[in-house]
Design an enzyme around this catalytic site. Sequence first.
Site, short mmCIF file in Angstrom:
data_model
loop_
_atom_site.label_atom_id
_atom_site.label_comp_id
_atom_site.label_asym_id
_atom_site.label_seq_id
_atom_site.Cartn_x
_atom_site.Cartn_y
_atom_site.Cartn_z
N CYS A 42 0.85 -1.20 0.00
CA CYS A 42 0.00 0.00 0.00
C CYS A 42 0.89 1.25 0.00
CB CYS A 42 -0.90 0.00 1.24
SG CYS A 42 -2.06 1.40 1.24
N ASP A 44 0.38 3.76 1.69
CA ASP A 44 0.29 4.34 3.04
C ASP A 44 1.68 4.69 3.59
OD1 ASP A 44 0.05 4.46 6.01
OD2 ASP A 44 -2.04 3.91 5.59
N ARG A 46 2.73 4.91 6.43
CA ARG A 46 3.12 4.18 7.65
C ARG A 46 3.63 2.77 7.37
NH1 ARG A 46 -2.64 4.97 10.24
NH2 ARG A 46 -3.06 4.41 8.06
N HIS A 98 -2.25 -4.11 4.85
CA HIS A 98 -2.10 -3.72 6.26
C HIS A 98 -3.45 -3.43 6.88
CE1 HIS A 98 -2.67 0.76 5.83
NE2 HIS A 98 -2.45 0.44 4.57
N CYS A 101 -6.19 -0.03 6.70
CA CYS A 101 -5.95 0.54 5.37
C CYS A 101 -7.09 1.48 4.98
CB CYS A 101 -5.82 -0.59 4.34
SG CYS A 101 -5.44 0.02 2.68
#
Length: 201
Positions: A42, A44, A46, A98, A101
Amino acid sequence: MRFLPSLFENNRRWAREQVARDPDFFSRLCAIQAPEHLWIGCADSRVPANEIVGLAPGELFVHRNIANLVLPEDPNCQAVIQFAVEELGVAHVVVTGHYGCGGVKAAFGPPAREPLEGWIRHLRDLRRAHGTELDALPDEAARVRRLCELNVAHQVATLRRLPVVRGAWERGHSLTLHGWIYDLGDGLIRDLQVSSDRPEA
Ligand code: CO
């Protein structure tokens, strides 16, 4: 430096540290790229791919998009897979989703504007396809969590059917597909046990 000076400063420090630790670091990377793993994760912020699996530059070929989707009609993702498998000869393709998400969560919310909605639509379809299982869960948090897992398994199944992947297997190239999920809460990765190293029987 006029823009983002702190990032340039970080970069200079990082480059200095690499050379201090290993004087040939950059010359070696210039000469060859031979990662064994393709990471599809992803976007993302993080979930920084190399960092969470402790791999150095040169060791992980990376494709990231919202909610780690492998769409046969997405030329970006498909070109990455083709290059990784056919040119770099990676031995592993890892789809890592994750929990928490935002892309998966969006599949439970109101429509976004295009082009984002066109992307989220794939997750809405998946949510619908697994409606019975998801609706039986106690609350939305549990449903989002489960869809995060189902999404990874679905992407691995898609990979398994791709001509590029099937072609590699037919040529006898050792290639294993994996589906993992990362937990933002404790930083740990869990194997979803959907690995595959051959076409469906
Ligand atoms: Co995400």
